[in-house]
Design a protein around this motif. Structure first.
Motif, PDB file in Angstrom:
ATOM      1  N   MET A 181      18.975  55.544 -70.344  1.00  0.00           N
ATOM      2  CA  MET A 181      18.607  54.321 -69.654  1.00  0.00           C
ATOM      3  C   MET A 181      19.685  54.012 -68.618  1.00  0.00           C
ATOM      4  SD  MET A 181      16.296  51.963 -69.390  1.00  0.00           S
ATOM      5  CE  MET A 181      15.282  52.492 -70.745  1.00  0.00           C
ATOM      6  N   HIS A 182      19.252  53.719 -67.398  1.00  0.00           N
ATOM      7  CA  HIS A 182      20.171  53.380 -66.314  1.00  0.00           C
ATOM      8  C   HIS A 182      20.126  51.875 -66.054  1.00  0.00           C
ATOM      9  CE1 HIS A 182      20.779  57.580 -65.342  1.00  0.00           C
ATOM     10  NE2 HIS A 182      19.478  57.759 -65.261  1.00  0.00           N
ATOM     11  N   MET A 183      20.919  51.446 -65.084  1.00  0.00           N
ATOM     12  CA  MET A 183      20.987  50.063 -64.664  1.00  0.00           C
ATOM     13  C   MET A 183      20.786  50.040 -63.150  1.00  0.00           C
ATOM     14  SD  MET A 183      24.297  47.552 -65.167  1.00  0.00           S
ATOM     15  CE  MET A 183      24.148  47.374 -66.929  1.00  0.00           C
ATOM     16  N   ILE A 184      20.133  49.008 -62.639  1.00  0.00           N
ATOM     17  CA  ILE A 184      19.971  48.838 -61.197  1.00  0.00           C
ATOM     18  C   ILE A 184      20.444  47.442 -60.831  1.00  0.00           C
ATOM     19  CG2 ILE A 184      17.554  48.146 -61.405  1.00  0.00           C
ATOM     20  CD1 ILE A 184      17.090  49.693 -58.726  1.00  0.00           C
ATOM     21  N   LYS A 185      21.152  47.337 -59.697  1.00  0.00           N
ATOM     22  CA  LYS A 185      21.766  46.067 -59.314  1.00  0.00           C
ATOM     23  C   LYS A 185      21.743  45.931 -57.800  1.00  0.00           C
ATOM     24  CE  LYS A 185      25.199  42.817 -60.388  1.00  0.00           C
ATOM     25  NZ  LYS A 185      24.495  41.735 -59.741  1.00  0.00           N
ATOM     26  N   LEU A 186      21.504  44.708 -57.314  1.00  0.00           N
ATOM     27  CA  LEU A 186      21.573  44.427 -55.888  1.00  0.00           C
ATOM     28  C   LEU A 186      23.026  44.300 -55.446  1.00  0.00           C
ATOM     29  CD1 LEU A 186      18.926  41.594 -55.376  1.00  0.00           C
ATOM     30  CD2 LEU A 186      18.631  44.036 -54.998  1.00  0.00           C
ATOM     31  N   CYS A 187      23.318  44.793 -54.255  1.00  0.00           N
ATOM     32  CA  CYS A 187      24.631  44.580 -53.627  1.00  0.00           C
ATOM     33  C   CYS A 187      24.475  43.424 -52.650  1.00  0.00           C
ATOM     34  CB  CYS A 187      25.088  45.830 -52.878  1.00  0.00           C
ATOM     35  SG  CYS A 187      25.798  47.061 -53.924  1.00  0.00           S
ATOM     36  N   VAL A 188      24.546  42.226 -53.143  1.00  0.00           N
ATOM     37  CA  VAL A 188      24.349  41.039 -52.318  1.00  0.00           C
ATOM     38  C   VAL A 188      25.509  40.906 -51.337  1.00  0.00           C
ATOM     39  CG1 VAL A 188      24.068  38.536 -52.348  1.00  0.00           C
ATOM     40  CG2 VAL A 188      23.071  39.929 -54.168  1.00  0.00           C
ATOM     41  N   GLY A 189      25.179  40.715 -50.075  1.00  0.00           N
ATOM     42  CA  GLY A 189      26.198  40.543 -49.047  1.00  0.00           C
ATOM     43  C   GLY A 189      26.787  41.841 -48.522  1.00  0.00           C
ATOM     44  N   VAL A 190      26.293  42.958 -48.995  1.00  0.00           N
ATOM     45  CA  VAL A 190      26.764  44.267 -48.543  1.00  0.00           C
ATOM     46  C   VAL A 190      25.650  44.892 -47.716  1.00  0.00           C
ATOM     47  CG1 VAL A 190      27.489  46.564 -49.283  1.00  0.00           C
ATOM     48  CG2 VAL A 190      28.272  44.563 -50.533  1.00  0.00           C
ATOM     49  N   SER A 191      25.986  45.382 -46.514  1.00  0.00           N
ATOM     50  CA  SER A 191      24.943  45.876 -45.617  1.00  0.00           C
ATOM     51  C   SER A 191      24.888  47.395 -45.492  1.00  0.00           C
ATOM     52  CB  SER A 191      25.126  45.269 -44.226  1.00  0.00           C
ATOM     53  OG  SER A 191      26.385  45.644 -43.692  1.00  0.00           O
ATOM     54  N   SER A 192      25.878  48.103 -46.052  1.00  0.00           N
ATOM     55  CA  SER A 192      25.873  49.563 -45.938  1.00  0.00           C
ATOM     56  C   SER A 192      26.657  50.185 -47.081  1.00  0.00           C
ATOM     57  CB  SER A 192      26.483  49.994 -44.600  1.00  0.00           C
ATOM     58  OG  SER A 192      27.877  49.731 -44.598  1.00  0.00           O
ATOM     59  N   LEU A 193      26.429  51.468 -47.285  1.00  0.00           N
ATOM     60  CA  LEU A 193      27.175  52.201 -48.307  1.00  0.00           C
ATOM     61  C   LEU A 193      28.666  52.219 -47.985  1.00  0.00           C
ATOM     62  CD1 LEU A 193      27.298  53.926 -50.850  1.00  0.00           C
ATOM     63  CD2 LEU A 193      26.654  55.892 -49.471  1.00  0.00           C
ATOM     64  N   ALA A 194      29.007  52.359 -46.718  1.00  0.00           N
ATOM     65  CA  ALA A 194      30.422  52.360 -46.310  1.00  0.00           C
ATOM     66  C   ALA A 194      31.091  51.031 -46.667  1.00  0.00           C
ATOM     67  CB  ALA A 194      30.537  52.638 -44.816  1.00  0.00           C
ATOM     68  N   GLU A 195      30.373  49.939 -46.469  1.00  0.00           N
ATOM     69  CA  GLU A 195      30.917  48.622 -46.818  1.00  0.00           C
ATOM     70  C   GLU A 195      31.121  48.498 -48.325  1.00  0.00           C
ATOM     71  OE1 GLU A 195      29.952  43.873 -46.230  1.00  0.00           O
ATOM     72  OE2 GLU A 195      28.710  45.347 -45.213  1.00  0.00           O
ATOM     73  N   LEU A 196      30.170  49.002 -49.111  1.00  0.00           N
ATOM     74  CA  LEU A 196      30.307  48.975 -50.569  1.00  0.00           C
ATOM     75  C   LEU A 196      31.525  49.783 -51.002  1.00  0.00           C
ATOM     76  CD1 LEU A 196      29.390  48.321 -53.456  1.00  0.00           C
ATOM     77  CD2 LEU A 196      27.886  50.320 -53.323  1.00  0.00           C
ATOM     78  N   GLU A 197      31.712  50.947 -50.414  1.00  0.00           N
ATOM     79  CA  GLU A 197      32.851  51.790 -50.788  1.00  0.00           C
ATOM     80  C   GLU A 197      34.179  51.096 -50.507  1.00  0.00           C
ATOM     81  OE1 GLU A 197      31.680  55.361 -48.668  1.00  0.00           O
ATOM     82  OE2 GLU A 197      31.250  56.323 -50.590  1.00  0.00           O
ATOM     83  N   SER A 198      34.283  50.361 -49.397  1.00  0.00           N
ATOM     84  CA  SER A 198      35.537  49.657 -49.109  1.00  0.00           C
ATOM     85  C   SER A 198      35.703  48.429 -50.007  1.00  0.00           C
ATOM     86  CB  SER A 198      35.602  49.249 -47.639  1.00  0.00           C
ATOM     87  OG  SER A 198      34.632  48.271 -47.355  1.00  0.00           O
ATOM     88  N   TYR A 199      34.606  47.764 -50.306  1.00  0.00           N
ATOM     89  CA  TYR A 199      34.611  46.542 -51.100  1.00  0.00           C
ATOM     90  C   TYR A 199      34.967  46.802 -52.557  1.00  0.00           C
ATOM     91  CZ  TYR A 199      32.396  42.263 -53.006  1.00  0.00           C
ATOM     92  OH  TYR A 199      32.122  41.103 -53.650  1.00  0.00           O
TER      93      TYR A 199
END
Length: 140
Positions: free
Chosen positions: A1-19
């Motif tokens: 079983m996996h989990m799925i989650k929204l990245c609220v306020g994040v607009s790109s994968l690059a932004e998520l990686e830095s955040y």
């Protein structure tokens, strides 16, 4: 079983990686190893099925775009006595085939058969952009 989650306020994968690199320091959640931590309010009831076997799939700008392997789930209690769940993840981001996902609150379980496939190492930026466009149109 996996989990799925929204990245609220994040607009790109690059932004998520830095955040994500800053996140653990904000919460004083240093687990003494090279991991990434996301704190959420609820501990999954199916934690035993997930630890070391599942991933968290991140939804960015209305599409699932990547996943991170979940190493373990840890209970955290703050100074006011409120319990949280620290999702301790491997630092690696694994790109997935873009898959549209409507907004939802919190996190949800994601069955393995419903999870988008990983993008192969031989995929290029043009094919990923095309896949993202097709997913937005509901064609894949």
């Amino acid at each position: 079983m996996h989990m799925i989650k929204l990245c609220v306020g994040v607009s790109s994968l690059a932004e998520l990686e830095s955040y994500r690199d800053e996140r653990a320091h904000w919460w004083d959640a240093d687990y003494g190893e090279d991991v990434h931590v996301h704190r959420t309010r609820m501990m999954p009831k199916r934690a035993a099925e997930m630890e070391g076997k599942a991933s968290i799939y991140w939804v960015i700008a209305g599409q699932v775009v990547c996943r991170q392997p979940i190493l373990r789930l840890a209970r955290y209690t703050n100074a006011e006595g409120i319990d949280y769940c620290d999702i301790i993840m491997a630092p690696d981001m694994v790109r997935t085939l873009p898959y549209p996902k409507r907004p939802f609150q919190g996190w949800r379980y994601l069955r393995p058969e419903d999870a988008p496939p990983d993008v192969g190492a031989n995929e290029n930026a043009e094919s990923l952009a095309l896949a993202a466009d097709l997913a937005k149109l509901g064609l894949i």
